[in-house]
Design an enzyme around this catalytic site. Structure first.
Site, PDB file in Angstrom:
ATOM      1  N   SER A 298       0.797  -1.048  -0.051  1.00 20.45           N
ATOM      2  CA  SER A 298      -0.020   0.027   0.084  1.00 20.45           C
ATOM      3  C   SER A 298       0.803   1.255  -0.253  1.00 20.45           C
ATOM      4  O   SER A 298       1.788   1.289  -0.971  1.00 20.45           O
ATOM      5  CB  SER A 298      -0.959  -0.032   1.203  1.00 20.45           C
ATOM      6  OG  SER A 298      -1.697   0.925   1.243  1.00 20.45           O
TER       7      SER A 298
ATOM      8  N   ASP B 222      -8.982  -5.873  -4.501  1.00 15.47           N
ATOM      9  CA  ASP B 222      -8.546  -4.941  -3.971  1.00 15.47           C
ATOM     10  C   ASP B 222      -9.012  -3.696  -4.909  1.00 15.47           C
ATOM     11  O   ASP B 222      -8.491  -3.424  -6.091  1.00 15.47           O
ATOM     12  CB  ASP B 222      -6.932  -4.836  -4.021  1.00 15.47           C
ATOM     13  CG  ASP B 222      -6.327  -3.596  -3.239  1.00 15.47           C
ATOM     14  OD1 ASP B 222      -7.275  -2.552  -3.017  1.00 15.47           O
ATOM     15  OD2 ASP B 222      -5.099  -3.540  -3.167  1.00 15.47           O
TER      16      ASP B 222
ATOM     17  N   HIS C 107      -8.166  -4.927  -0.288  1.00  8.40           N
ATOM     18  CA  HIS C 107      -6.902  -4.421   0.026  1.00  8.40           C
ATOM     19  C   HIS C 107      -6.258  -4.941   1.150  1.00  8.40           C
ATOM     20  O   HIS C 107      -4.932  -4.950   1.336  1.00  8.40           O
ATOM     21  CB  HIS C 107      -7.008  -2.930   0.122  1.00  8.40           C
ATOM     22  CG  HIS C 107      -5.621  -2.004   0.488  1.00  8.40           C
ATOM     23  ND1 HIS C 107      -4.869  -2.149  -0.620  1.00  8.40           N
ATOM     24  CD2 HIS C 107      -5.154  -1.292   1.195  1.00  8.40           C
ATOM     25  CE1 HIS C 107      -3.741  -1.347  -0.256  1.00  8.40           C
ATOM     26  NE2 HIS C 107      -4.021  -0.913   0.636  1.00  8.40           N
TER      27      HIS C 107
END
Lengths: 377, 377
Positions: free
Chosen positions: B149, B316, B349
């Site tokens: 991320s 995601d 995610h």
């Protein structure tokens, strides 16, 4: 010569029993009608509204050229829902802040403003209230009931609750219920409102304040979910608001998308009622006709008698095409007549309010068919 | 025998120039190391963290068996990033609330707590600060820099800013920049915090309050975007919290998903710093290496020298596979060595933090290759 709209109000003294077990009495519904009811009263079309809309569906108010109804591109003389052929009724739902009895009105039981004491209303309650309005207007059966999003849920609910009163149901950008993610977004919006210190437990009217902070956040979240990723990237992308230099600030507006959302939030907080927001999002959460049938939608829809048009939009992630297809499948499994159009549109959930030739033509063709069928269908 | 982690702190007296033009002086970075630095100092792996994480990447603290590091399933003895082979460094970023100098610390220029005056920091600034930490640890070149991320953005940034110091960059569930929708979610979260009356313009510490309302909303929004639609439906669906009867309330918890989100929001608001939230989301917004190259990512990545592993997860939607593929394509266009794995995982995610055998095996195989290459690569 534009269509001129005339808002009206229908008072009801008889208490309306609600799904919660409570009842509401001495309420009024705001509504507008366009076109002419024919002799056998067979050409009535009821339009149901979604979160931020009202009975003002089409046309403009006298001397207010900018006051177009929220579905004015769809409904009017010569438009897809042609008011030269149909008698169209727009109605504002109970609990709204746009005219019908809602949280800012006086509770006849206490003599004080309802506020948070306004009863929790459901899609079923709205449909029941709309049915009474039709009774009062002398309309036994609708040529069609139509709505988008939450309005589509009402149209679907009509076909279940009053099967013999609906010849056609037009359900646009809708779903048989909200999924967990949809409920989640509603809940965040509600928490933002309820935890705003100016909410005062829903009795903020007496304090002379409005929970604008919460309403702004709620609306910003809403706007993100109404738009598609694609259209957001195309419209705003990573464009800066001022020039090309970064300001390096956590609180100032830096990107255009921030400016857009703040503007939408500010505007909304000026006119929308916080208690209405809670009520309407809750009605969305609760709607689930399959619930009484152990989750079996086919079984739930077995009681429908209407013919259906379903429309969805490819980039709508709030009410995705897959959700419309669930309804289509359940209707087909019941051998109902269903037309379904999945429109390839970039605009996300908002598409149902926008001009898209394919979409408008599908609706136009469907209503032409309804008109040609007449009351015999 | 679990890996025991020992948090350390490295003070820096030399001012660090920041992208904004400001500088920060007399700061400290919290960090942890696991494994042993080899003789030629060629086996160091730097782990970069995302929004809600820290230098505590792996292992547990002495006598605190529940204190596992945030990537403990990935990093440790015999794990995919094997601390028997690699010297792994976890570092907490500037502006965090978990140890390194941040908004709740004293500003040496004023003698008062920074609060909202903490300088705006960027991914580039974090990478520069991390480079200084490596200098202090005597590490010239990293075997690998790795992150998920926002951590993946730092890994990518390392390969651009210090190309000769990075042999491999492992970029998981990341993107070359945020799109408009991502910025939009960040902005709503920030507005919720900033408009909380307890925020006091970012100087709430002196008032003895915390803008918990805003932090709760921010975290609830975050959680919605971390999970996939699928996993939310599977985990919560439309399940009611209590029994099967509806309560018909707009403010009480009715659905399980509401209960989950409220719990996550409450927990987060107890420990996370509001100013840190603003800083970190802004660093996310700003990251955009292609910006200095007129939006041309291929041109931006021309200066990289590292080999790359990119990993993305099919569900995601915050950092969608398509965004990872943009990086992969731009690297391939520069004839860089790139491995790419698109993992079919249901968790959205969050998947980058979870146990997925295929994912962990991809990383394991990649680090085995790095180990076999040694410093010669």
């Amino acid at each position: 010569m534009p269509l001129i709209a005339h808002p009206q109000s229908m008072p009801f003294s008889q208490p309306l029993p609600l799904q919660s077990g409570a009842a509401i009495r001495d309420y009024a519904l705001s509504y507008e009608t366009y076109g002419t009811l024919n002799a056998d009263k067979s050409n009535a079309v009821l339009i149901c509204h979604a979160l931020n809309a009202s009975h003002h569906v089409a046309g403009v108010y006298e001397d207010q050229p900018k006051s177009e109804g929220w579905w004015d591109n769809m409904i009017g003389p010569g438009k897809p829902v042609d008011t030269d052929r149909f008698f169209v009724i727009g109605v504002n739902n109970l609990g709204s802040c746009f005219g019908s009895t809602g949280p800012m009105h006086i509770n006849p039981d206490t003599g004080r403003v309802y506020g948070a004491d306004f009863p929790v209303v459901t899609v079923e309650d709205w449909v029941d209230a709309q049915a009474r309005l039709l009774d009062a207007l002398g309309i036994r059966q609708l040529a069609a009931v139509m709505g988008g999003s939450l309005g589509g849920m009402q149209a679907l609910c009509w076909s279940l609750r009053y099967p013999e009163r609906v010849r056609h149901a037009v359900v646009v950008a809708s779903a048989p219920n909200l999924n967990a993610e949809n409920i989640a977004f509603n809940e965040v919006a509600r928490r933002a409102i309820v935890t705003d210190p100016d909410f005062h437990g829903g009795h903020f009217y007496a304090q002379g304040v409005v929970p604008k902070r919460g309403l702004r956040i709620a609306r910003m979240i809403g706007h993100i979910t109404y738009l598609s990723d694609d259209v957001m990237n195309e419209k705003f992308g990573r464009q800066l608001r001022e020039g090309i230099d970064l300001k390096y600030s956590t609180q100032d507006v830096e990107f255009q998308i921030e400016s857009y959302l703040r503007y939408q939030g500010d505007k909304f907080s000026e006119y929308f009622d916080a208690n209405t927001y809670l009520l309407i999002t809750r009605a969305l959460d609760y709607f689930d006709p399959a619930r009484a049938h152990g989750g079996n939608l086919q079984q739930a829809l077995a009681q429908t008698q209407a013919k259906f048009l379903l429309v969805s939009f490819t980039t709508d992630w709030r009410f995705a095409p897959a959700r419309s297809r669930e309804i289509v499948q359940a209707l087909l499994d019941n051998k109902r007549a269903v037309s379904y159009a999945e429109i390839d549109a970039p605009h996300g959930h908002d598409a149902f309010l926008l001009d898209d030739a394919r979409y408008l033509n599908v609706v136009r063709a469907y209503f032409a068919r309804i008109a040609s069928e007449g009351a015999a269908a």
